[in-house]
Design a protein around this motif. Structure first.
Motif, mmCIF file in Angstrom:
data_model
loop_
_atom_site.group_PDB
_atom_site.id
_atom_site.type_symbol
_atom_site.label_atom_id
_atom_site.label_comp_id
_atom_site.label_asym_id
_atom_site.label_seq_id
_atom_site.Cartn_x
_atom_site.Cartn_y
_atom_site.Cartn_z
ATOM 1 N N UNK A 197 26.291 36.236 35.776
ATOM 2 C CA UNK A 197 26.044 36.691 37.141
ATOM 3 C C UNK A 197 27.314 36.679 37.981
ATOM 4 N N UNK A 198 28.183 35.680 37.764
ATOM 5 C CA UNK A 198 29.377 35.519 38.589
ATOM 6 C C UNK A 198 30.600 36.218 38.012
ATOM 7 N N UNK A 199 30.679 36.364 36.690
ATOM 8 C CA UNK A 199 31.870 36.936 36.058
ATOM 9 C C UNK A 199 31.614 38.278 35.385
ATOM 10 N N UNK A 200 30.361 38.711 35.331
ATOM 11 C CA UNK A 200 30.050 40.002 34.733
ATOM 12 C C UNK A 200 29.852 41.059 35.802
ATOM 13 N N UNK A 201 30.268 42.262 35.531
ATOM 14 C CA UNK A 201 30.080 43.359 36.483
ATOM 15 C C UNK A 201 28.609 43.745 36.514
ATOM 16 N N UNK A 235 36.618 40.429 30.202
ATOM 17 C CA UNK A 235 35.534 40.216 29.240
ATOM 18 C C UNK A 235 36.046 40.514 27.832
ATOM 19 N N UNK A 236 35.704 39.673 26.877
ATOM 20 C CA UNK A 236 36.159 39.876 25.501
ATOM 21 C C UNK A 236 34.945 39.894 24.578
ATOM 22 N N UNK A 237 35.017 40.764 23.553
ATOM 23 C CA UNK A 237 33.886 40.945 22.646
ATOM 24 C C UNK A 237 33.840 39.885 21.555
ATOM 25 N N UNK A 238 35.003 39.283 21.279
ATOM 26 C CA UNK A 238 35.101 38.287 20.210
ATOM 27 C C UNK A 238 35.235 36.894 20.810
ATOM 28 N N UNK A 239 34.486 35.963 20.272
ATOM 29 C CA UNK A 239 34.585 34.577 20.758
ATOM 30 C C UNK A 239 35.970 34.032 20.436
ATOM 31 N N UNK A 240 36.753 33.615 21.436
ATOM 32 C CA UNK A 240 38.109 33.116 21.193
ATOM 33 C C UNK A 240 38.091 31.844 20.339
ATOM 34 N N UNK A 241 39.039 31.769 19.417
ATOM 35 C CA UNK A 241 39.222 30.567 18.595
ATOM 36 C C UNK A 241 40.684 30.167 18.675
ATOM 37 N N UNK A 242 40.953 28.922 18.396
ATOM 38 C CA UNK A 242 42.326 28.429 18.444
ATOM 39 C C UNK A 242 42.361 27.052 19.061
ATOM 40 N N UNK A 269 32.012 37.121 41.480
ATOM 41 C CA UNK A 269 32.879 36.168 42.162
ATOM 42 C C UNK A 269 34.362 36.531 42.057
ATOM 43 N N UNK A 270 34.789 36.940 40.867
ATOM 44 C CA UNK A 270 36.221 37.173 40.673
ATOM 45 C C UNK A 270 36.706 38.375 41.476
ATOM 46 N N UNK A 271 35.841 39.379 41.666
ATOM 47 C CA UNK A 271 36.242 40.531 42.479
ATOM 48 C C UNK A 271 36.387 40.126 43.937
ATOM 49 N N UNK A 272 35.460 39.284 44.418
ATOM 50 C CA UNK A 272 35.541 38.822 45.804
ATOM 51 C C UNK A 272 36.823 38.028 46.038
ATOM 52 N N UNK A 273 37.261 37.270 45.028
ATOM 53 C CA UNK A 273 38.404 36.375 45.190
ATOM 54 C C UNK A 273 39.724 37.013 44.764
ATOM 55 N N UNK A 274 39.665 38.233 44.205
ATOM 56 C CA UNK A 274 40.894 38.900 43.787
ATOM 57 C C UNK A 274 41.523 38.285 42.553
ATOM 58 N N UNK A 275 40.694 37.843 41.619
ATOM 59 C CA UNK A 275 41.172 37.169 40.409
ATOM 60 C C UNK A 275 40.925 38.068 39.201
ATOM 61 N N UNK A 276 41.889 38.121 38.294
ATOM 62 C CA UNK A 276 41.714 38.907 37.064
ATOM 63 C C UNK A 276 40.901 38.099 36.058
#
Length: 324
Positions: A65-69, A106-113, A96-103
């Motif tokens: 809700x907050x980070x998805x368009x 969204x990524x399709x692959x779950x990050x590992x590392x 939320x990120x658009x309101x705050x001007x933050x980049x």
């Protein structure tokens, strides 16, 4: 499902606001990991220190809700019977990120590392450093730089703003002369901004003067936009005075204020002609002393204020008041 996660890179237009957003997510119980080394996701290399918000967590709903368009839905509930779209309400977006001007990517692959789960809030403490032969530089692109400047002005510290770029500066940056290091350290700790020593010439600057700000607060049950605007001014340490009807009716506004803000409101509500705005509908049963507006004398007082060099800021529908 997709996306599998959201990545908040360390490279941001306003790094402090990005970290502030991270902390606002943490306070809601969102799990966030930080990359200890460079991270490659979907062919993109994210530098060490970037943040990862996985959708594989109990707070998945609030994260999306907050980070998805959000695309406004086309349903029976979002269109009027005459074929016009309904005015968007809560279904519009809470991104939320658009309101705050933050980049946020969204990524399709779950990050590992090499990812480490955050166990507490990200510290936002700034620093004062470097050779300050020509004063200290404060980045004018940071939202919290304005809070820092207001705090310094409140302490009696002189601040200049760059009009034309110099050596190591760009238009909009702030410059503070050396000699106030103790105050700078205190403000850096409060806001998280950095004051960097400036060796080269700062370019063309002008000295800032605190503005005497007045903001109109009408009766008739209050005004949501006025409350939010007041909240923003307070969060960034802008001193202001709440103005109700009497100051406008008395006139002589330029002697008291440099800037007057009219929050989003109808012309009828500002002037006090609410009966014109609600033909055939009863007015709220407020006592007579709470049914006023600035009146025609207030309109004339605002005209005089602007003609004498005052700045009038109108938000939303209050712009129509200025036009009319």
């Amino acid at each position: 499902g997709k996306p599998a996660a959201y990545v908040i890179p360390t490279i941001q237009h306003d790094t402090l606001t990005a970290l502030k957003m991270v902390n606002k997510l943490l306070v809601q119980g969102v799990e966030i990991h930080q990359a200890k080394k460079d991270l490659t996701v979907d062919g993109v290399i994210y530098p060490a220190g970037s943040y990862v918000v996985s959708l594989a967590q109990p707070k998945m709903g609030v994260v999306k809700n907050l980070l998805g368009r959000t695309i406004y839905p086309e349903t029976l509930w979002t269109w009027e019977r005459d074929g016009n779209p309904s005015r968007p309400q809560d279904s519009a977006t809470d991104t939320m990120y658009e309101f705050m001007g933050v980049r946020v990517d969204p990524v399709a692959t779950a990050p590992t590392g090499d990812l480490e789960k955050l166990s507490g809030y990200v510290e936002l403490s700034g620093d004062v450093s470097g050779n300050a032969r020509n004063g200290y530089l404060l980045d004018g692109r940071l939202n919290d730089s304005f809070k820092a400047v207001n705090l310094l002005l409140g302490k009696g510290v002189a601040v200049k703003r760059v009009d034309k770029a110099g050596q190591g500066t760009q238009p909009g940056d702030f410059v503070v002369a050396s000699g106030s290091e103790e105050a700078l350290q205190d403000v850096a700790k409060q806001t998280g901004v950095d004051f960097t020593g400036l060796q080269g010439a700062p370019g063309e600057t002008h000295e800032l003067e605190p503005q005497r700000i007045g903001m109109y607060q009408r009766y008739w049950g209050g005004n949501m936009d006025e409350g939010w605007t007041r909240f923003v001014l307070e969060q960034f340490e802008f001193p202001y005075t709440t103005m109700m009807d009497e100051p406008f009716k008395r006139g002589g506004l330029k002697a008291q204020f440099d800037v007057i803000i009219l929050p989003d409101d109808s012309t009828a509500a500002i002037i006090g002609n609410m009966t014109e705005e609600r033909p055939g509908r009863p007015l709220p049963p407020y006592p007579p002393e709470y049914r006023s507006g600035i009146g025609e004398e207030g309109v004339e007082a605002i005209k005089t204020f602007v003609e004498e060099g005052g700045t009038l800021i109108t938000l939303g529908a209050a712009s129509e008041f200025a036009i009319e």
